[in-house]
Design a protein around this motif. Structure first.
Motif, PDB file in Angstrom:
ATOM      1  N   MET A   1     -11.637  21.924 -27.078  1.00 11.23           N
ATOM      2  CA  MET A   1     -11.996  21.516 -26.067  1.00 11.23           C
ATOM      3  C   MET A   1     -13.325  22.032 -25.591  1.00 11.23           C
ATOM      4  N   HIS A   2     -13.082  23.386 -25.468  1.00  8.54           N
ATOM      5  CA  HIS A   2     -14.356  24.290 -24.893  1.00  8.54           C
ATOM      6  C   HIS A   2     -15.414  24.149 -25.852  1.00  8.54           C
TER       7      HIS A   2
ATOM      8  N   VAL B   1     -16.196  10.294 -31.296  1.00  8.56           N
ATOM      9  CA  VAL B   1     -15.089  10.289 -32.335  1.00  8.56           C
ATOM     10  C   VAL B   1     -14.349  11.749 -32.322  1.00  8.56           C
ATOM     11  N   PRO B   2     -15.136  12.949 -32.322  1.00 10.73           N
ATOM     12  CA  PRO B   2     -14.524  14.098 -32.335  1.00 10.73           C
ATOM     13  C   PRO B   2     -13.621  14.292 -31.202  1.00 10.73           C
ATOM     14  N   ASN B   3     -13.721  13.579 -30.087  1.00 11.03           N
ATOM     15  CA  ASN B   3     -12.987  14.046 -28.902  1.00 11.03           C
ATOM     16  C   ASN B   3     -11.871  13.119 -28.566  1.00 11.03           C
ATOM     17  N   GLN B   4     -11.600  11.913 -29.184  1.00  5.82           N
ATOM     18  CA  GLN B   4     -10.554  11.100 -29.162  1.00  5.82           C
ATOM     19  C   GLN B   4      -9.411  11.668 -29.083  1.00  5.82           C
ATOM     20  N   THR B   5      -9.128  12.958 -29.789  1.00  3.60           N
ATOM     21  CA  THR B   5      -7.774  13.419 -29.917  1.00  3.60           C
ATOM     22  C   THR B   5      -7.608  14.605 -28.965  1.00  3.60           C
ATOM     23  N   LEU B   6      -8.515  14.716 -28.233  1.00  5.31           N
ATOM     24  CA  LEU B   6      -8.522  16.055 -27.357  1.00  5.31           C
ATOM     25  C   LEU B   6      -7.440  15.740 -26.284  1.00  5.31           C
TER      26      LEU B   6
ATOM     27  N   GLY C   1     -24.508  22.238 -23.404  1.00  2.10           N
ATOM     28  CA  GLY C   1     -24.191  23.660 -23.038  1.00  2.10           C
ATOM     29  C   GLY C   1     -22.682  23.459 -22.316  1.00  2.10           C
ATOM     30  N   CYS C   2     -22.142  24.635 -21.792  1.00  2.42           N
ATOM     31  CA  CYS C   2     -20.752  24.693 -21.421  1.00  2.42           C
ATOM     32  C   CYS C   2     -20.859  24.422 -19.837  1.00  2.42           C
ATOM     33  N   ASP C   3     -20.788  23.050 -19.685  1.00  2.00           N
ATOM     34  CA  ASP C   3     -21.014  22.651 -18.385  1.00  2.00           C
ATOM     35  C   ASP C   3     -19.801  21.534 -18.088  1.00  2.00           C
ATOM     36  N   ALA C   4     -18.789  21.480 -18.994  1.00  2.00           N
ATOM     37  CA  ALA C   4     -17.637  20.597 -18.422  1.00  2.00           C
ATOM     38  C   ALA C   4     -17.938  19.170 -18.588  1.00  2.00           C
TER      39      ALA C   4
END
Length: 323
Positions: free
Chosen positions: A62-63, A88-93, A71-74
């Motif tokens: 996730m980070h 697509v890359p985040n659907q399994t987070l 950038g690292c901004d949540a």
């Protein structure tokens, strides 16, 4: 001419001064504004990660995905219809609720002071340490972003089917080099993957039997027989580092040299002479060498395009921008 030269020097000095006074990340940023913040995060992680050690891998991922987009901004935490969560890359987070609980504890102690971006970065480090992995410094002072874009996430986050050229380009775009690519890929020593992230290597290759020839045939046969029995299995999870998925060690790199990296992007690291040399260097040194080098790359990644000073905001809730 002399006057013009002097003026130029003055302007350069002024620009240097302005640059030097721009707020930067620093250790113990919240020492005065919220002195218990980092302890609150650390204590919660130590209490809960032992019961769910696989979350350590989830938070690294996730980070990583957060830092590669704006950038690292949540921004990856925001609930937006066209936001990064839907990429697509985040659907399994997973682990968003864990972050929300930590944020609520910190907010109860110091309302509106500690950013979600810092909380995510601290949780990532502390969860890895809790399962026995390396420690790295986490300077704080990040601010939260207010924009989350699904298209940016789909195009900027490295994927499991990327070749070395694509991986190198995406990392370079973030100021990271080949060494960082090899080291940060080492996070695959922990965690699980879903079959669609690699099943193309088992069923869709043009090679005989449909198996990617860069994948060890015995390993591929085992995956097809016992794990991903169909190419579109969305439920089965597979260890990225078989037999060692909860241990932060060098076995991931050992598997790469045996053509047993699960993803195409893993195998790609052995197809480039520079990255392969780095893998062999890690394997020829003690584990503590990998820990030290991994720590450097994680700290470097955690500084990608951070927002500081008056940029962005400090969200009251990590899933929503302030109204």
């Amino acid at each position: 001419m002399a006057g013009t030269g002097l003026l130029g020097i003055i302007v350069l000095c002024l620009l240097a001064f302005i640059g030097s006074t721009h707020p930067q990340l620093q250790m113990n940023f919240y020492a005065k504004s919220c002195p218990k913040a980092e302890k609150i995060v650390r204590d919660y992680v130590k209490d809960h990660i032992p019961n769910a050690p696989s979350l350590a891998a989830s938070f690294i991922r996730m980070h990583f995905h957060d830092c590669f987009v704006r950038g690292c901004d949540a921004s990856v935490l925001l609930n937006v219809s066209s936001g990064e969560k839907n990429a697509v890359p985040n659907q399994t987070l997973r682990g968003f609720d864990f972050i929300d609980r930590v944020k609520s504890l910190v907010e109860a102690e110091c309302p509106g002071v500690v950013s979600c971006a810092d909380i995510l970065t601290l949780i990532t480090r502390d969860s890895v340490v809790t399962i026995g992995g390396p420690f790295w410094k986490v300077p704080t002072g990040r601010r939260d972003g207010v924009i989350s874009n699904v298209t940016e996430a789909n195009t900027r986050i490295p994927g499991p089917f990327d070749n070395f050229t694509t991986l190198h380009r995406l990392f370079s775009n973030q100021g990271l080099d080949t060494k960082d690519l090899v080291l940060l890929s080492g996070a695959h020593t922990i965690g699980l993957a879903h079959c669609p992230a690699f099943s193309r290597r088992l069923y869709n290759s043009t090679a005989p039997g449909g198996v990617d020839p860069t994948l060890d045939s015995e390993y591929a046969a085992n995956l097809k027989a016992n794990k991903c029995k169909t190419p579109n299995d969305n439920t089965t999870k597979v260890e990225m580092d078989p037999g060692s998925r909860n241990t932060f060690d060098l076995s991931y790199y050992t598997l790469l040299t045996k053509r047993r990296g699960l993803f195409q992007s893993d195998a790609a690291l052995t197809r480039n002479s520079t990255s392969l040399a780095l893998i062999n260097q890690l394997l020829s040194n003690p584990l503590k060498f990998f820990y030290a080098e991994f720590a450097k790359s994680m700290e470097k990644m955690g500084r990608i395009n951070v927002k500081t000073g008056s940029e962005g905001e400090i969200r009251k809730q990590c899933a929503f921008v302030n109204s």
